[in-house]
Design a protein around this motif. Structure first.
Motif, PDB file in Angstrom:
ATOM      1  N   UNK A 108       0.858  -1.183   0.000  1.00 10.09           N
ATOM      2  CA  UNK A 108       0.000   0.000   0.000  1.00 10.09           C
ATOM      3  C   UNK A 108       0.899   1.239   0.000  1.00 10.09           C
ATOM      4  N   UNK A 109       0.367   2.350  -0.477  1.00 10.36           N
ATOM      5  CA  UNK A 109       1.134   3.593  -0.457  1.00 10.36           C
ATOM      6  C   UNK A 109       1.595   3.888   0.965  1.00 10.36           C
ATOM      7  N   UNK A 110       2.914   3.976   1.196  1.00 14.87           N
ATOM      8  CA  UNK A 110       3.403   4.135   2.570  1.00 14.87           C
ATOM      9  C   UNK A 110       3.418   5.580   3.031  1.00 14.87           C
ATOM     10  N   UNK A 111       3.258   5.816   4.332  1.00 16.32           N
ATOM     11  CA  UNK A 111       3.390   7.167   4.882  1.00 16.32           C
ATOM     12  C   UNK A 111       4.847   7.624   4.817  1.00 16.32           C
ATOM     13  N   UNK A 112       5.080   8.873   5.172  1.00 16.40           N
ATOM     14  CA  UNK A 112       6.436   9.424   5.177  1.00 16.40           C
ATOM     15  C   UNK A 112       7.300   8.710   6.205  1.00 16.40           C
ATOM     16  N   UNK A 113       8.560   8.501   5.862  1.00 14.09           N
ATOM     17  CA  UNK A 113       9.498   7.820   6.754  1.00 14.09           C
ATOM     18  C   UNK A 113       9.588   8.533   8.100  1.00 14.09           C
ATOM     19  N   UNK A 114       9.473   9.850   8.083  1.00 15.38           N
ATOM     20  CA  UNK A 114       9.601  10.621   9.311  1.00 15.38           C
ATOM     21  C   UNK A 114       8.519  10.341  10.340  1.00 15.38           C
ATOM     22  N   UNK A 115       7.402   9.716   9.900  1.00 16.06           N
ATOM     23  CA  UNK A 115       6.313   9.411  10.830  1.00 16.06           C
ATOM     24  C   UNK A 115       6.415   8.006  11.402  1.00 16.06           C
ATOM     25  N   UNK A 116       7.483   7.295  11.058  1.00 15.16           N
ATOM     26  CA  UNK A 116       7.622   5.907  11.491  1.00 15.16           C
ATOM     27  C   UNK A 116       7.482   5.751  13.003  1.00 15.16           C
ATOM     28  N   UNK A 117       8.266   6.507  13.752  1.00 11.84           N
ATOM     29  CA  UNK A 117       8.248   6.371  15.216  1.00 11.84           C
ATOM     30  C   UNK A 117       6.881   6.728  15.789  1.00 11.84           C
ATOM     31  N   UNK A 118       6.243   7.772  15.232  1.00 16.00           N
ATOM     32  CA  UNK A 118       4.940   8.195  15.739  1.00 16.00           C
ATOM     33  C   UNK A 118       3.864   7.156  15.449  1.00 16.00           C
ATOM     34  N   UNK A 119       3.912   6.534  14.263  1.00 16.42           N
ATOM     35  CA  UNK A 119       2.923   5.518  13.895  1.00 16.42           C
ATOM     36  C   UNK A 119       3.068   4.299  14.795  1.00 16.42           C
ATOM     37  N   UNK A 120       4.309   3.828  14.974  1.00 19.38           N
ATOM     38  CA  UNK A 120       4.549   2.665  15.835  1.00 19.38           C
ATOM     39  C   UNK A 120       4.112   2.973  17.264  1.00 19.38           C
ATOM     40  N   UNK A 121       4.428   4.170  17.737  1.00 19.98           N
ATOM     41  CA  UNK A 121       4.043   4.545  19.098  1.00 19.98           C
ATOM     42  C   UNK A 121       2.533   4.622  19.251  1.00 19.98           C
ATOM     43  N   UNK A 122       1.846   5.118  18.229  1.00 18.71           N
ATOM     44  CA  UNK A 122       0.381   5.191  18.281  1.00 18.71           C
ATOM     45  C   UNK A 122      -0.216   3.785  18.413  1.00 18.71           C
ATOM     46  N   UNK A 123       0.315   2.837  17.641  1.00 20.75           N
ATOM     47  CA  UNK A 123      -0.173   1.456  17.716  1.00 20.75           C
ATOM     48  C   UNK A 123       0.116   0.867  19.096  1.00 20.75           C
ATOM     49  N   UNK A 124       1.299   1.171  19.641  1.00 19.26           N
ATOM     50  CA  UNK A 124       1.646   0.682  20.981  1.00 19.26           C
ATOM     51  C   UNK A 124       0.712   1.261  22.036  1.00 19.26           C
ATOM     52  N   UNK A 125       0.384   2.524  21.895  1.00 20.69           N
ATOM     53  CA  UNK A 125      -0.520   3.164  22.860  1.00 20.69           C
ATOM     54  C   UNK A 125      -1.893   2.495  22.826  1.00 20.69           C
ATOM     55  N   UNK A 126      -2.362   2.128  21.618  1.00 18.53           N
ATOM     56  CA  UNK A 126      -3.668   1.477  21.495  1.00 18.53           C
ATOM     57  C   UNK A 126      -3.734   0.173  22.284  1.00 18.53           C
ATOM     58  N   UNK A 127      -2.600  -0.558  22.321  1.00 18.20           N
ATOM     59  CA  UNK A 127      -2.626  -1.849  23.036  1.00 18.20           C
ATOM     60  C   UNK A 127      -1.820  -1.803  24.324  1.00 18.20           C
ATOM     61  N   UNK A 128      -1.584  -0.583  24.820  1.00 19.53           N
ATOM     62  CA  UNK A 128      -0.981  -0.389  26.150  1.00 19.53           C
ATOM     63  C   UNK A 128       0.392  -1.060  26.284  1.00 19.53           C
ATOM     64  N   UNK A 129       1.213  -0.918  25.240  1.00 18.30           N
ATOM     65  CA  UNK A 129       2.591  -1.404  25.298  1.00 18.30           C
ATOM     66  C   UNK A 129       3.515  -0.271  25.711  1.00 18.30           C
ATOM     67  N   UNK A 130       4.735  -0.608  26.067  1.00 15.39           N
ATOM     68  CA  UNK A 130       5.722   0.369  26.514  1.00 15.39           C
ATOM     69  C   UNK A 130       6.347   1.047  25.300  1.00 15.39           C
ATOM     70  N   UNK A 131       6.041   2.329  25.075  1.00 14.54           N
ATOM     71  CA  UNK A 131       6.575   3.005  23.892  1.00 14.54           C
ATOM     72  C   UNK A 131       8.055   3.319  24.042  1.00 14.54           C
TER      73      UNK A 131
END
Length: 575
Positions: free
Chosen positions: A236-259
């Motif tokens: 799929x069309x990927x987001x900007x590389x610069x948003x990588x950390x924010x996207x991963x952190x958002x997913x972690x926050x959704x499932x209450x993981x340690x960002x």
């Protein structure tokens, strides 16, 4: 015109690039894989990519091309990407270079692959003019040509617009270094509206496209975003590389993981209500050299489980399976690789036999679906709750039916057999290629063959085949050589084409293909003797068991799936 009788191995031998003994060795290695002969020869170091190209060029009189020469850079915007969809290009390792009237010039690795060439000719309605190239050059050219067109799944969607805005966001915020953001700033970025919206759209688009998994993969200069749909990954069309950390952190926050923890794998889960349908998500993160990779497994809380008759069993197979699951005791094994639909079949079986008069217990890793009236337990090895310890406890719970997620060790296998011997019906799974191999696997684990012969009542091997899209599937006449080789009796077969209904893939949904082996007296005797899997397989076929390949061929000839899909999923046993 290429000769069907020409063989790549013979060409290399005739060209003096390969010896007869080397060819025999390569063919022997290739039989255990799904790889092309040329690929096997290169991996064994017997020839190089260029040797293969040179032999094909000289023997067949066709041109060659390299990525560096620019000859593998077809023009965009002329409809070539629609003429040969990306999935087909990657599946058959081909790339459309140009089209003139009814003639299509095509880069490929093996112009002698008559099935692929015939499929492409029928798919495009063109005469194929092959150009041969190396694997590495072709892969680079396919990546370059389809970059952007791989966004077909998100074309015209809100996700595409959000992805485009993500690049603008990074331009506007170029001062930030995403790899060195403070924890507070990272959490803030993950909870900003654009990132929240982007992650939400990624998930919603995956649900809309019937995806089973979402992959967010970091690389040096980009992120890859892929959906697994009907068992196949699509980019799929990927987001900007610069948003990588924010996207991963958002997913972690959704499932209450340690960002803050980025150096160790983590697992989590969350749930959402989408279009009045509850959906569970299982999340797994792992550290890579370019950041954290995230895989999200999508588990839909279907209000109604599939019925056994909807899964793809033939009438004869369904009758044998239903008879076995209604027995008061015995061991029923389902086998197949990960992702072959074993869990769905198990739940459908439990759903069919559950009543208030029976005590049903399951032990799973993890519990994927909730069944009303069934007592379900999830293993937790960290506190000592394994399949074996849970099973021992089950035997003191007055069970009628027990489902064990997987037989992984001798202890679990022994308890399953003991439970079956003491009057319980036990369901479980193992990982083998076919039904007879599941029996020998239990012996290999350490169980006596006489115990297995007296407890196993049925073994069911299965695979999932993608169903052809009913809106665009295309009829064709198989070549006489293929018809003879595979014993095809149908006048017409069907192949994938691609349309808006199936997002240009040619397939929509999947169906099971089954090898159901009920143990009669003769088969039980063979099992008790501890015979090898191939001997048991011969006995099963003589007893009327339909193999996975033959069951799949019935669906091919009925127009449910394609010959190419069957060949890619089920291995044809050759004499």
């Amino acid at each position: 015109m290429l000769k069907v009788t020409d063989k790549l191995g013979e060409m290399l031998v005739n060209a003096g690039l390969l010896g007869r003994e080397q060819l025999a060795k390569a063919l022997d290695v290739q039989r255990g894989t799904r790889k092309r002969l040329g690929e096997t020869l290169v991996e064994l170091g017997l020839v190089s990519d260029l040797d293969v190209v040179t032999a094909l060029t000289k023997q067949l009189g066709i041109p060659s091309a390299t990525f560096a020469s620019g000859l593998l850079s077809p023009p965009k915007g002329e409809g070539l990407e629609k003429l040969v969809p990306e999935e087909f290009a990657r599946q058959y390792s081909v790339l459309p270079l140009s089209r003139h009237l009814n003639s299509l010039t095509l880069a490929c690795l093996n112009p002698l692959d008559i099935i692929a060439m015939d499929n492409l000719s029928r798919l495009t309605g063109c005469e194929i003019n092959p150009v041969v190239t190396t694997k590495s050059d072709l892969e680079r050219a396919i990546d370059a040509f389809y970059s952007g067109s791989a966004t077909m799944l998100a074309s015209g969607s809100m996700l595409r617009d959000a992805v485009n805005k993500s690049y603008q966001m990074m331009e506007d915020d170029a001062a930030d270094d995403p790899d060195h953001l403070s924890l507070d700033r990272l959490k803030q970025a993950a909870e900003e509206a654009p990132v929240v919206r982007l992650v939400d759209l990624i998930i919603r688009e995956a649900i809309k496209r019937r995806a089973s998994d979402i992959h967010v993969e970091p690389f040096q200069d980009t992120i890859k975003l892929r959906y697994r749909i009907d068992g196949v990954l699509y980019e799929i069309a990927p987001p900007a590389k610069g948003l990588q950390a924010a996207i991963v952190s958002r997913i972690k926050i959704l499932c209450k993981l340690d960002i803050a923890q980025k150096r160790l794998p983590q697992d989590g889960a969350f749930s959402m209500e989408l279009e009045e349908l509850g959906v569970d998500f299982r999340v797994s993160t792992i550290p890579t050299i370019y950041g954290e990779k995230v895989v999200i497994r999508i588990l839909r809380k279907s209000p109604e489980l599939l019925q056994l008759k909807q899964l793809g069993f033939s009438p004869k197979e369904l009758e044998a399976f239903q008879r076995a699951i209604r027995d008061p005791y015995g061991l029923i094994l389902l086998t197949g690789p990960t992702g072959s639909g074993k869990t769905t079949t198990l739940y459908a079986a439990l759903n069919e036999i559950r009543t208030s008069a029976k005590n049903l217990l399951t032990i799973e890793d993890p519990v994927e679906y909730r069944l009303l009236g069934v007592n379900q337990m999830q293993i937790k090895p960290s506190i000592g709750l394994t399949f074996a310890t849970g099973l021992r406890a089950f035997l003191r719970q007055d069970p009628d039916v027990i489902m064990v997620g997987e037989v992984r060790d001798q202890e679990t296998a022994e308890i399953c057999v003991r439970a079956a011997l003491t009057g319980h019906l036990v369901f479980s799974t193992v990982h083998t290629n076919d039904a007879p191999s599941a029996v020998t696997r239990m012996i290999d684990i350490g169980l006596p063959s006489y115990l297995i012969s007296s407890t196993i009542s049925l073994v069911c091997a299965q695979r999932l085949l993608r169903k052809l899209c009913e809106h665009c599937r295309e009829a064709y006449e198989p070549l006489p050589e293929i018809r003879r080789q595979l014993g095809i009796t149908a006048e017409l077969l069907y192949r994938a084409k691609g349309c808006e209904h199936c997002t240009q893939t040619g397939y929509q949904g999947r169906i099971g293909v089954y090898e159901v082996m009920s143990l009669n007296k003769e088969l039980r005797n063979l099992v008790a003797q501890g015979v090898p899997a191939h001997v048991l397989r011969e006995g099963a076929v003589q007893a009327g068991v339909v193999t996975l390949w033959d069951a799949g061929m019935k669906k091919v000839q009925a127009g449910v799936t394609s010959l190419e899909e069957l060949q890619g999923v089920v291995l044809l046993e050759r004499e």
